[in-house]
Design a protein around this motif. Structure first.
Motif, PDB file in Angstrom:
ATOM      1  N   PRO A  99       0.821  -1.206   0.000  1.00 26.80           N
ATOM      2  CA  PRO A  99       0.000   0.000   0.000  1.00 26.80           C
ATOM      3  C   PRO A  99       0.859   1.262   0.000  1.00 26.80           C
ATOM      4  CG  PRO A  99      -0.674  -1.528   1.738  1.00 26.80           C
ATOM      5  CD  PRO A  99       0.636  -2.017   1.208  1.00 26.80           C
ATOM      6  N   VAL A 100       0.275   2.349  -0.476  1.00 22.95           N
ATOM      7  CA  VAL A 100       0.959   3.645  -0.444  1.00 22.95           C
ATOM      8  C   VAL A 100       1.030   4.170   0.994  1.00 22.95           C
ATOM      9  CG1 VAL A 100       0.856   6.049  -1.221  1.00 22.95           C
ATOM     10  CG2 VAL A 100       0.269   4.188  -2.800  1.00 22.95           C
ATOM     11  N   ASP A 101      -0.041   3.950   1.755  1.00 21.70           N
ATOM     12  CA  ASP A 101      -0.089   4.405   3.135  1.00 21.70           C
ATOM     13  C   ASP A 101       1.049   3.780   3.946  1.00 21.70           C
ATOM     14  OD1 ASP A 101      -1.865   5.630   5.448  1.00 21.70           O
ATOM     15  OD2 ASP A 101      -1.289   3.614   6.084  1.00 21.70           O
ATOM     16  N   ALA A 102       1.821   4.625   4.626  1.00 23.99           N
ATOM     17  CA  ALA A 102       3.022   4.150   5.336  1.00 23.99           C
ATOM     18  C   ALA A 102       2.690   3.150   6.436  1.00 23.99           C
ATOM     19  CB  ALA A 102       3.782   5.339   5.916  1.00 23.99           C
ATOM     20  N   LYS A 103       1.596   3.381   7.164  1.00 22.50           N
ATOM     21  CA  LYS A 103       1.235   2.471   8.250  1.00 22.50           C
ATOM     22  C   LYS A 103       0.821   1.110   7.719  1.00 22.50           C
ATOM     23  CE  LYS A 103      -0.138   6.037  11.581  1.00 22.50           C
ATOM     24  NZ  LYS A 103      -1.243   6.580  12.415  1.00 22.50           N
ATOM     25  N   LEU A 104       0.025   1.107   6.656  1.00 20.92           N
ATOM     26  CA  LEU A 104      -0.401  -0.168   6.073  1.00 20.92           C
ATOM     27  C   LEU A 104       0.780  -0.893   5.426  1.00 20.92           C
ATOM     28  CD1 LEU A 104      -3.901   0.580   4.487  1.00 20.92           C
ATOM     29  CD2 LEU A 104      -3.374  -0.776   6.529  1.00 20.92           C
ATOM     30  N   LYS A 105       1.677  -0.135   4.833  1.00 23.34           N
ATOM     31  CA  LYS A 105       2.873  -0.755   4.252  1.00 23.34           C
ATOM     32  C   LYS A 105       3.697  -1.436   5.347  1.00 23.34           C
ATOM     33  CE  LYS A 105       5.140   1.378   1.009  1.00 23.34           C
ATOM     34  NZ  LYS A 105       6.029   2.320   0.275  1.00 23.34           N
ATOM     35  N   ALA A 106       3.880  -0.741   6.466  1.00 23.02           N
ATOM     36  CA  ALA A 106       4.637  -1.321   7.578  1.00 23.02           C
ATOM     37  C   ALA A 106       3.964  -2.571   8.114  1.00 23.02           C
ATOM     38  CB  ALA A 106       4.795  -0.284   8.687  1.00 23.02           C
ATOM     39  N   LEU A 107       2.640  -2.551   8.189  1.00 23.14           N
ATOM     40  CA  LEU A 107       1.907  -3.716   8.665  1.00 23.14           C
ATOM     41  C   LEU A 107       2.096  -4.900   7.729  1.00 23.14           C
ATOM     42  CD1 LEU A 107      -0.100  -5.053  10.610  1.00 23.14           C
ATOM     43  CD2 LEU A 107      -1.954  -4.058   9.231  1.00 23.14           C
ATOM     44  N   ASN A 108       2.029  -4.652   6.428  1.00 23.02           N
ATOM     45  CA  ASN A 108       2.234  -5.727   5.458  1.00 23.02           C
ATOM     46  C   ASN A 108       3.628  -6.325   5.572  1.00 23.02           C
ATOM     47  OD1 ASN A 108       0.124  -6.300   3.041  1.00 23.02           O
ATOM     48  ND2 ASN A 108      -0.238  -4.293   3.933  1.00 23.02           N
ATOM     49  N   LEU A 109       4.618  -5.459   5.730  1.00 23.25           N
ATOM     50  CA  LEU A 109       5.984  -5.956   5.866  1.00 23.25           C
ATOM     51  C   LEU A 109       6.163  -6.725   7.172  1.00 23.25           C
ATOM     52  CD1 LEU A 109       7.889  -2.821   4.534  1.00 23.25           C
ATOM     53  CD2 LEU A 109       7.687  -5.041   3.401  1.00 23.25           C
ATOM     54  N   GLN A 110       5.466  -6.306   8.222  1.00 19.53           N
ATOM     55  CA  GLN A 110       5.549  -7.010   9.501  1.00 19.53           C
ATOM     56  C   GLN A 110       4.946  -8.405   9.390  1.00 19.53           C
ATOM     57  OE1 GLN A 110       3.731  -4.906  12.749  1.00 19.53           O
ATOM     58  NE2 GLN A 110       4.332  -6.429  14.266  1.00 19.53           N
ATOM     59  N   VAL A 111       3.776  -8.509   8.778  1.00 14.65           N
ATOM     60  CA  VAL A 111       3.144  -9.820   8.598  1.00 14.65           C
ATOM     61  C   VAL A 111       4.036 -10.726   7.754  1.00 14.65           C
ATOM     62  CG1 VAL A 111       1.205 -11.030   7.532  1.00 14.65           C
ATOM     63  CG2 VAL A 111       0.796  -8.960   8.878  1.00 14.65           C
ATOM     64  N   ALA A 112       4.555 -10.185   6.666  1.00 15.60           N
ATOM     65  CA  ALA A 112       5.430 -10.977   5.805  1.00 15.60           C
ATOM     66  C   ALA A 112       6.662 -11.451   6.555  1.00 15.60           C
ATOM     67  CB  ALA A 112       5.830 -10.149   4.583  1.00 15.60           C
ATOM     68  N   SER A 113       7.220 -10.590   7.404  1.00 19.64           N
ATOM     69  CA  SER A 113       8.409 -10.959   8.166  1.00 19.64           C
ATOM     70  C   SER A 113       8.104 -12.043   9.197  1.00 19.64           C
ATOM     71  CB  SER A 113       8.979  -9.720   8.859  1.00 19.64           C
ATOM     72  OG  SER A 113      10.149 -10.044   9.569  1.00 19.64           O
ATOM     73  N   ILE A 114       6.963 -11.968   9.842  1.00 19.57           N
ATOM     74  CA  ILE A 114       6.587 -12.997  10.815  1.00 19.57           C
ATOM     75  C   ILE A 114       6.524 -14.359  10.141  1.00 19.57           C
ATOM     76  CG2 ILE A 114       4.683 -13.859  12.247  1.00 19.57           C
ATOM     77  CD1 ILE A 114       4.120 -10.933  13.003  1.00 19.57           C
ATOM     78  N   VAL A 115       5.877 -14.389   8.980  1.00 17.52           N
ATOM     79  CA  VAL A 115       5.745 -15.666   8.268  1.00 17.52           C
ATOM     80  C   VAL A 115       7.101 -16.162   7.782  1.00 17.52           C
ATOM     81  CG1 VAL A 115       4.758 -16.822   6.245  1.00 17.52           C
ATOM     82  CG2 VAL A 115       3.361 -15.218   7.572  1.00 17.52           C
TER      83      VAL A 115
END
Length: 226
Positions: A99-115
């Motif tokens: 996502p363009v939104d910085a918070k949503l982008k960070a959340l996506n990267l966090q989920v991906a990193s957990i997995v």
């Protein structure tokens, strides 16, 4: 699609996009899912991990760590699914996964990193074979269940505040690309009871009807054994 691992040559490197994959690899599945979402055509080259093809000299030239997936795009070679997905996101911006939104982008990267860092590596085939050899088949299953549930608890708590179709919104994003194969593996291969994880269950049901998900699934790959 070519389903045999062949010696790397200048002709194979000149192919636009080639994915070296194993049908049961959830890391490879992430990349197949993303390629499908972006509408990118690619050549599939199977690497049979059960036969040790990842240790062949030909494959070692692509990835000295002997892991799939590996993606070649012209003369570029990229290994590791996270790196591949970030490369595809930058090179092929159609159907953006971040996502363009910085918070949503960070959340996506966090989920991906957990997995990719805290969950999937703990139930890799090599790890599970090592545990089975040391303490037996039952402990192998318990190990996988313990670490998978630990990761799912974290993901459930992280995502339950997003009442939307997919993990972080109403469009498929990077978090979904990582979650979809991981949840499927948990259910199909390790018989994880998902009743404790209603948010993850909800988004997985949404993934299952997507053509891009269905065509990237293990049983639909040319090297699948079903």
């Amino acid at each position: 699609m070519d389903t045999n691992l062949e010696e790397i040559s200048s002709s194979s490197l000149s192919t636009k996009i080639v994915l070296y994959s194993f049908w049961q690899s959830s890391c490879s599945w992430r990349v197949r899912f993303a390629l499908n979402l972006k509408g990118l055509h690619y050549e599939y080259k199977a690497v049979d991990l059960t036969k040790g093809e990842q240790f062949s000299p030909e494959f070692e030239r692509l990835n000295p760590l002997h892991f799939v997936p590996v993606l070649t795009d012209g003369d570029l070679i990229v290994s590791d699914s996270f790196a591949i997905l970030l490369y595809l996101e930058e090179k092929y911006p159609q159907h953006p996964l971040l996502p363009v939104d910085a918070k949503l982008k960070a959340l996506n990267l966090q989920v991906a990193s957990i997995v990719s860092s805290s969950l999937q590596p703990l139930h890799m085939l090599g790890v599970l074979k090592y545990i089975e050899g040391k303490v037996g088949l039952e402990e192998r299953q318990l190990w996988a269940e313990q670490h998978m549930k630990k990761g799912f608890i974290a993901l459930e708590n992280l995502l339950k505040k997003f009442p939307c179709r997919y993990a972080t919104g109403d469009e498929i994003c990077l978090a979904d690309v990582f979650l979809a194969p991981q949840i499927s593996v948990a259910i199909e291969r390790f018989n994880i009871n998902m009743s404790e994880f209603p948010t993850l269950t909800k988004v997985y049901e949404a993934y299952k009807i997507l053509p891009a998900f269905q065509s990237s699934s293990p049983q639909r790959q040319p090297d699948a054994i079903v």
